[in-house]
Enzyme design. Structure first.
Site, PDB file in Angstrom:
ATOM      1  CD  GLU A 174      -2.983  -1.150   2.256  1.00 55.50           C
ATOM      2  OE1 GLU A 174      -3.024  -0.199   3.040  1.00 55.50           O
ATOM      3  OE2 GLU A 174      -3.768  -2.123   2.337  1.00 55.50           O
ATOM      4  CD  GLU A 281      -4.242  -8.176   1.990  1.00 55.37           C
ATOM      5  OE1 GLU A 281      -5.124  -7.551   2.597  1.00 55.37           O
ATOM      6  OE2 GLU A 281      -3.066  -7.772   1.906  1.00 55.37           O
TER       7      GLU A 281
HETATM    8  C1  GLA Z   1      -4.770  -4.748   4.272  1.00 50.90           C
HETATM    9  C2  GLA Z   1      -3.427  -5.354   4.627  1.00 50.90           C
HETATM   10  C3  GLA Z   1      -3.541  -6.597   5.446  1.00 50.90           C
HETATM   11  C4  GLA Z   1      -4.608  -6.503   6.489  1.00 50.90           C
HETATM   12  C5  GLA Z   1      -5.901  -6.123   5.852  1.00 50.90           C
HETATM   13  C6  GLA Z   1      -7.004  -6.062   6.870  1.00 50.90           C
HETATM   14  O1  GLA Z   1      -5.324  -5.246   3.151  1.00 50.90           O
HETATM   15  O2  GLA Z   1      -2.611  -5.600   3.533  1.00 50.90           O
HETATM   16  O3  GLA Z   1      -2.328  -6.831   6.072  1.00 50.90           O
HETATM   17  O4  GLA Z   1      -4.265  -5.573   7.462  1.00 50.90           O
HETATM   18  O5  GLA Z   1      -5.739  -4.857   5.272  1.00 50.90           O
HETATM   19  O6  GLA Z   1      -6.929  -7.077   7.793  1.00 50.90           O
END
Ligand code: GLA
Length: 374
Positions: A174, A281
């Protein structure tokens, strides 16, 4: 259609193959497909087996994952894991000069004992850093060279420790801003070092383990403006010969998006970068992300919106059929959390139920849609 009953004597891979050819077809067949699968429930075949010809299927894990029910589910359904938060800087690097790997190592050992691939998440995310990390002993903010040295030491420590286990790292997480007019987020890392902190992290990781796959991981790729900035960053890294091998698309989605068109456009743009792609994710919430909208829609759910679960099934079905088409580029799909028993998004008042397994760790109907390769 002929029903096939499987017994323990069938090796799971044969069951998977037969199911794939027998259980598919019209929606009428779905019920029998599901019944057949239910019969295989006792055999050790799971999502990972159905997707054997496509990509590894992962889940993010935490200490709770070692409990009986969750660990059994993980072993059966998944062949890859990501530690949900235990490798984030603030969780391992507790005090200056003091690392605590105890909790993380238990999960890494669980993965090793069960032949699960392990993704490392993450080496550098400005959101997961304690105050002291950017300061010296007297509390003064570090300068560029000092912070780079600290980063280098951290990356070396992490990558060397898990060299033989972690095959891929989210090196930077990010870093691109979600603000339309900002390129790289003005985090303390960016402000102290400059935009090239990102490139440096990839170099340090590659020096520590030249065989590790190095990923840039981020969210909101579906937004064309954000996506353009990520592509700009990755192209700049490639042009400078920075060792980057993959793009991590987080995939925190919902029943309200992305549309199939948006997902295809995103993948078409990202595949042009010529790197591996992983969905890192994945979850599909029953609610929108935006809080206000979420409350409105959540009310609908409370009143009993019968479409919610069906919309989720359709959304997952769409996502996985598109991902299967792009299998040439996709080297992993990881769910964020394991079952609806726990999702990082849940609040006491709102359950998001974003996964394929319910609160009792049982396959939801949506599961069968995802393994039904029509
Ligand atoms: C982001 C991060 C993860 C986690 C998620 C929420 O996507 O990359 O590490 O913190 O948020 O759990």
């Amino acid at each position: 259609m002929k029903k096939v009953k499987f017994s323990y004597k069938f090796p799971s891979i044969i069951s998977v193959f037969l199911l794939a050819i027998i259980g598919c077809g019209s929606s009428n067949n779905r019920a029998s497909f599901k019944t057949n699968l239910a019969n295989t429930d006792t055999i050790n075949s799971g999502m990972k087996d159905f997707y054997l010809d496509y990509f590894p299927i992962g889940a993010s894990i935490a200490p709770r994952s070692l409990n009986d029910q969750e660990s059994r589910l993980i072993k059966k359904e998944f062949n890859s894991v990501t530690l949900e938060y235990l490798l984030q800087l603030k969780h391992v690097y507790k005090e200056p000069g003091y690392y605590d790997f105890e909790a993380a190592d238990k999960l890494i050992d669980f993965a090793k004992d069960n032949n699960l691939k392990v993704r490392g998440h993450s080496l550098c995310w400005h959101d997961q850093v304690p105050e002291w990390y950017i300061k010296d002993k007297s509390g003064n903010i570090l300068n560029r060279e000092q912070l780079l040295a600290r980063h280098k030491n951290h990356v070396e420590t992490m990558v060397n420790r898990y060299k033989n286990t972690i095959y891929a790292w989210d090196v930077v997480n990010e870093a691109i801003s979600n603000e339309p007019k900002e390129y790289i987020e003005k985090s303390p890392f960016q402000q102290i070092i400059g935009d090239d902190y990102i490139a440096k992290m990839f170099e340090y990781a590659n020096q520590s383990d030249p065989s590790a796959k190095l990923f840039y991981n981020d969210n909101n790729y579906i937004n064309p403006k954000k996506r353009k900035k990520i592509i700009r960053l990755v192209n700049a890294l490639k042009k400078s010969n920075i060792p980057i091998h993959g793009i991590g698309i987080q995939g925190h989605w919902s029943i309200y998006g992305p549309t199939e068109k948006e997902l295809r456009e995103t993948l078409d743009d990202i595949t042009k970068l010529g790197l591996e792609i992983q969905i890192t994710e994945l979850d599909v919430s029953l609610h929108p992300k935006n809080n206000k909208e979420r409350e409105k829609k959540a009310l609908l759910l409370l009143k009993g919106n019968p479409n919610q679960e069906e919309l989720q099934a359709k959304q997952y079905e769409m996502i996985f059929s598109v991902l299967r088409e792009y299998k040439k580029y996709i080297t992993g799909v990881t769910f964020w959390n394991v079952s609806d028993y726990y999702s990082w998004m849940d609040k006491p008042s709102i359950k998001h139920r974003p996964l394929l397994f319910d609160e009792d760790f049982k396959r939801k109907d949506v599961y069968f849609r995802v393994i039904d390769f029509k």
